[in-house]
Scaffold this motif. Structure first.
Motif, PDB file in Angstrom:
ATOM      1  N   GLU A  52      31.736  49.751  47.982  1.00  0.00           N
ATOM      2  CA  GLU A  52      30.510  49.413  47.218  1.00  0.00           C
ATOM      3  C   GLU A  52      30.530  49.478  45.711  1.00  0.00           C
ATOM      4  N   LYS A  53      31.179  50.319  45.011  1.00  0.00           N
ATOM      5  CA  LYS A  53      31.429  50.452  43.630  1.00  0.00           C
ATOM      6  C   LYS A  53      32.239  49.236  43.227  1.00  0.00           C
ATOM      7  N   MET A  54      33.450  49.073  43.992  1.00  0.00           N
ATOM      8  CA  MET A  54      34.199  48.091  43.766  1.00  0.00           C
ATOM      9  C   MET A  54      33.427  46.714  43.786  1.00  0.00           C
ATOM     10  N   GLN A  55      32.688  46.497  44.741  1.00  0.00           N
ATOM     11  CA  GLN A  55      31.829  45.189  44.609  1.00  0.00           C
ATOM     12  C   GLN A  55      31.114  45.131  43.430  1.00  0.00           C
ATOM     13  N   VAL A  56      30.338  46.079  43.275  1.00  0.00           N
ATOM     14  CA  VAL A  56      29.580  45.706  42.058  1.00  0.00           C
ATOM     15  C   VAL A  56      30.136  45.468  40.684  1.00  0.00           C
ATOM     16  N   PHE A  57      31.251  46.303  40.598  1.00  0.00           N
ATOM     17  CA  PHE A  57      32.091  45.994  39.305  1.00  0.00           C
ATOM     18  C   PHE A  57      32.598  44.421  39.324  1.00  0.00           C
ATOM     19  N   MET A  58      33.296  44.113  40.587  1.00  0.00           N
ATOM     20  CA  MET A  58      34.028  42.939  40.470  1.00  0.00           C
ATOM     21  C   MET A  58      32.769  41.530  40.394  1.00  0.00           C
ATOM     22  N   ASP A  59      31.772  41.902  40.931  1.00  0.00           N
ATOM     23  CA  ASP A  59      30.612  40.702  40.870  1.00  0.00           C
ATOM     24  C   ASP A  59      30.417  40.462  39.578  1.00  0.00           C
ATOM     25  N   LYS A  60      30.085  41.414  38.805  1.00  0.00           N
ATOM     26  CA  LYS A  60      29.638  41.553  37.336  1.00  0.00           C
ATOM     27  C   LYS A  60      30.847  40.673  36.532  1.00  0.00           C
ATOM     28  N   LEU A  61      32.216  41.185  36.782  1.00  0.00           N
ATOM     29  CA  LEU A  61      33.260  40.672  36.214  1.00  0.00           C
ATOM     30  C   LEU A  61      33.477  39.231  36.607  1.00  0.00           C
ATOM     31  N   GLU A  62      33.249  38.742  37.789  1.00  0.00           N
ATOM     32  CA  GLU A  62      33.364  37.304  38.049  1.00  0.00           C
ATOM     33  C   GLU A  62      32.190  36.438  37.512  1.00  0.00           C
ATOM     34  N   ARG A  63      30.896  37.165  37.408  1.00  0.00           N
ATOM     35  CA  ARG A  63      29.924  36.282  36.806  1.00  0.00           C
ATOM     36  C   ARG A  63      30.224  36.122  35.217  1.00  0.00           C
ATOM     37  N   TYR A  64      30.913  36.903  34.377  1.00  0.00           N
ATOM     38  CA  TYR A  64      30.941  36.836  33.027  1.00  0.00           C
ATOM     39  C   TYR A  64      32.227  36.034  32.837  1.00  0.00           C
ATOM     40  N   TYR A  65      33.488  36.247  33.508  1.00  0.00           N
ATOM     41  CA  TYR A  65      34.714  35.694  33.136  1.00  0.00           C
ATOM     42  C   TYR A  65      34.930  34.266  34.095  1.00  0.00           C
ATOM     43  N   GLY A  66      34.028  34.141  35.071  1.00  0.00           N
ATOM     44  CA  GLY A  66      34.156  32.802  35.819  1.00  0.00           C
ATOM     45  C   GLY A  66      35.494  32.807  36.719  1.00  0.00           C
ATOM     46  N   GLN A  67      35.972  34.183  37.008  1.00  0.00           N
ATOM     47  CA  GLN A  67      37.230  34.213  37.687  1.00  0.00           C
ATOM     48  C   GLN A  67      37.159  35.339  38.698  1.00  0.00           C
ATOM     49  N   ARG A  68      37.595  35.117  39.627  1.00  0.00           N
ATOM     50  CA  ARG A  68      37.490  36.085  40.623  1.00  0.00           C
ATOM     51  C   ARG A  68      38.377  37.432  40.298  1.00  0.00           C
ATOM     52  N   PRO A  69      37.994  38.710  40.208  1.00  0.00           N
ATOM     53  CA  PRO A  69      39.047  39.694  39.700  1.00  0.00           C
ATOM     54  C   PRO A  69      40.244  39.859  40.832  1.00  0.00           C
ATOM     55  N   ILE A  70      41.378  40.390  40.376  1.00  0.00           N
ATOM     56  CA  ILE A  70      42.283  40.500  40.955  1.00  0.00           C
ATOM     57  C   ILE A  70      42.359  42.221  41.491  1.00  0.00           C
ATOM     58  N   ILE A  71      42.608  42.567  42.537  1.00  0.00           N
ATOM     59  CA  ILE A  71      42.413  43.850  43.144  1.00  0.00           C
ATOM     60  C   ILE A  71      43.986  44.528  42.973  1.00  0.00           C
ATOM     61  N   TYR A  72      44.210  45.496  41.999  1.00  0.00           N
ATOM     62  CA  TYR A  72      45.529  46.119  41.997  1.00  0.00           C
ATOM     63  C   TYR A  72      45.290  47.433  42.955  1.00  0.00           C
ATOM     64  N   THR A  73      46.624  47.851  43.551  1.00  0.00           N
ATOM     65  CA  THR A  73      46.362  49.215  44.331  1.00  0.00           C
ATOM     66  C   THR A  73      47.558  49.507  44.914  1.00  0.00           C
ATOM     67  N   SER A  74      47.625  50.831  45.186  1.00  0.00           N
ATOM     68  CA  SER A  74      48.911  51.667  45.770  1.00  0.00           C
ATOM     69  C   SER A  74      48.823  51.866  47.094  1.00  0.00           C
ATOM     70  N   PRO A  75      50.101  52.217  47.954  1.00  0.00           N
ATOM     71  CA  PRO A  75      49.741  52.391  49.195  1.00  0.00           C
ATOM     72  C   PRO A  75      48.932  53.313  49.865  1.00  0.00           C
ATOM     73  N   ASP A  76      48.584  54.407  49.337  1.00  0.00           N
ATOM     74  CA  ASP A  76      47.877  55.506  49.681  1.00  0.00           C
ATOM     75  C   ASP A  76      46.365  55.246  49.722  1.00  0.00           C
ATOM     76  N   PHE A  77      46.046  54.646  48.470  1.00  0.00           N
ATOM     77  CA  PHE A  77      44.728  53.950  48.369  1.00  0.00           C
ATOM     78  C   PHE A  77      44.160  53.006  49.395  1.00  0.00           C
ATOM     79  N   TYR A  78      45.187  52.112  49.388  1.00  0.00           N
ATOM     80  CA  TYR A  78      45.007  51.070  50.473  1.00  0.00           C
ATOM     81  C   TYR A  78      44.761  51.340  51.847  1.00  0.00           C
ATOM     82  N   ARG A  79      45.578  52.525  52.288  1.00  0.00           N
ATOM     83  CA  ARG A  79      45.392  52.848  53.613  1.00  0.00           C
ATOM     84  C   ARG A  79      43.956  53.339  53.790  1.00  0.00           C
ATOM     85  N   ASP A  80      43.604  54.238  52.921  1.00  0.00           N
ATOM     86  CA  ASP A  80      42.376  54.931  53.013  1.00  0.00           C
ATOM     87  C   ASP A  80      40.981  54.190  52.827  1.00  0.00           C
TER      88      ASP A  80
END
Length: 348
Positions: A252-280
């Motif tokens: 939910e928090k990620m979606q709020v952040f990414m939606d706001k950036l996409e509206r402002y910059y006009g580009q869909r944000p890229i998600i950077y992550t690491s193996p443990d966070f991705y798994r969880d």
């Protein structure tokens, strides 16, 4: 009660003065005392960064871990790669789907800049802790780049580019009031050297997503030709924020952040992550978002099975002329032609 003409004029002047005094510009808020850490720290002096009327003193932290970046997937509006059968070489599965050459969502009105195809510099980096990736070596990928923060200090951008850095992601912000002291200089100098560059934000789980998006937008220019913004999501044991949110709350928090950036910059944000966070949290999620994946011991297809990716961070111990110390190494998932096509789509 009737007022005389003089009294009425005097009263009107007082009201007008009060209105003018209350309509001044909003002052920058006082920085909080939160501390986060996303990049390996050095022993050098800690610079401060001025932001608006507030001066943010960035706290130096002892980070024993290598913390690099890794992101993924194709940047396009509900479009995705067209899957094709997965190929295998030896024991290592190598995704055979077409790499990234798709367009982002339509951008807002940003002045377009004519784009000439930049020279692609061959990879000449060394590695303090080289990994044998076998037949799936990142060396086989055509376009390489780096990500940096203030911990890399002063950078000779022309030399770094000649070593094989065709693109760079710059640490910009983390949390809701931390700005990397080198961001503005790195942003300017990387462009002057001809590198394609973008900015990333290290997400802080004890701050609202809206505040963090506003802070990033306040500090990162919206420029034609810039690479999409990046949200760096990890579990960080060295952060002052010890909360581990539920999967649902994280998404939910990620979606709020990414939606706001996409509206402002006009580009869909890229998600950077690491193996443990991705798994969880991220397995099976955000199929329409590009990913940048950290995978320093094996090919992403083994660490993140089934996940399409845009960038692969394959080392946190790279060595290069132009930078003192170690640097994160990354590769684009595609050919030179696909890189040029993808970069051109960022400028439209």
């Amino acid at each position: 009660m009737r007022l005389s003409a003089v009294s009425a004029i005097f009263l009107a002047s007082l009201i007008l003065s009060a209105c003018v005094a209350s309509s001044g510009s909003e002052e920058a808020g006082t920085p909080s005392q939160e501390t986060t850490s996303s990049i390996t720290r050095s022993s050098g002096p800690v610079p401060s960064a001025s932001v608006g009327n507030a001066t943010v003193q960035v706290t130096q932290r002892q980070d024993a871990q290598q913390q690099a970046l890794g992101w993924t997937a194709p940047p396009s509006e509900p479009q995705a790669f067209l899957p094709t059968p997965t190929a295998r070489t030896g024991d290592v599965p190598i995704p055979a789907e077409k790499p990234v050459a798709l367009l982002m969502p339509a951008s807002p009105a940003i002045a377009a800049a004519p784009q000439a195809r930049a020279q692609i510099y061959s990879r000449r980096f060394r590695d303090a802790k080289p990994i044998n990736f076998g037949s799936s070596s990142p060396r086989k990928l055509a376009v390489h780049g780096v990500d940096v923060s203030r911990w890399q200090g002063e950078i000779d951008w022309e030399t770094l580019q000649a070593q094989g850095a065709n693109f760079v992601y710059l640490k910009a912000t983390d949390g809701g009031d931390h700005l990397d002291p080198m961001f503005n200089k790195n942003w300017r100098r990387a462009k002057e050297a001809g590198l394609k560059r973008g900015a990333y934000h290290f997400f802080y789980w004890c701050r609202t997503a809206g505040e963090q998006a506003d802070w990033f937008i306040r500090n990162v220019p919206r420029e034609a030709g810039a690479l999409p913004p990046v949200i760096d999501v990890e579990w960080n044991g060295d952060s002052s924020c010890k909360r581990r949110l539920s999967r649902e709350h994280v998404l939910e928090k990620m979606q709020v952040f990414m939606d706001k950036l996409e509206r402002y910059y006009g580009q869909r944000p890229i998600i950077y992550t690491s193996p443990d966070f991705y798994r969880d949290n991220l397995k099976g999620e955000f199929a329409d978002y590009p990913f940048w994946l950290r995978s320093v011991a094996a090919h992403p297809s083994k660490v993140y099975p089934g996940r399409k990716w845009l960038f692969w961070q394959y080392s946190g111990s790279g060595l290069s002329h132009g930078v003192e110390g170690r640097i994160d190494l990354n590769a684009f998932h595609g050919s030179e032609e696909e890189w040029h096509h993808w970069v051109a789509s960022r400028s439209n």
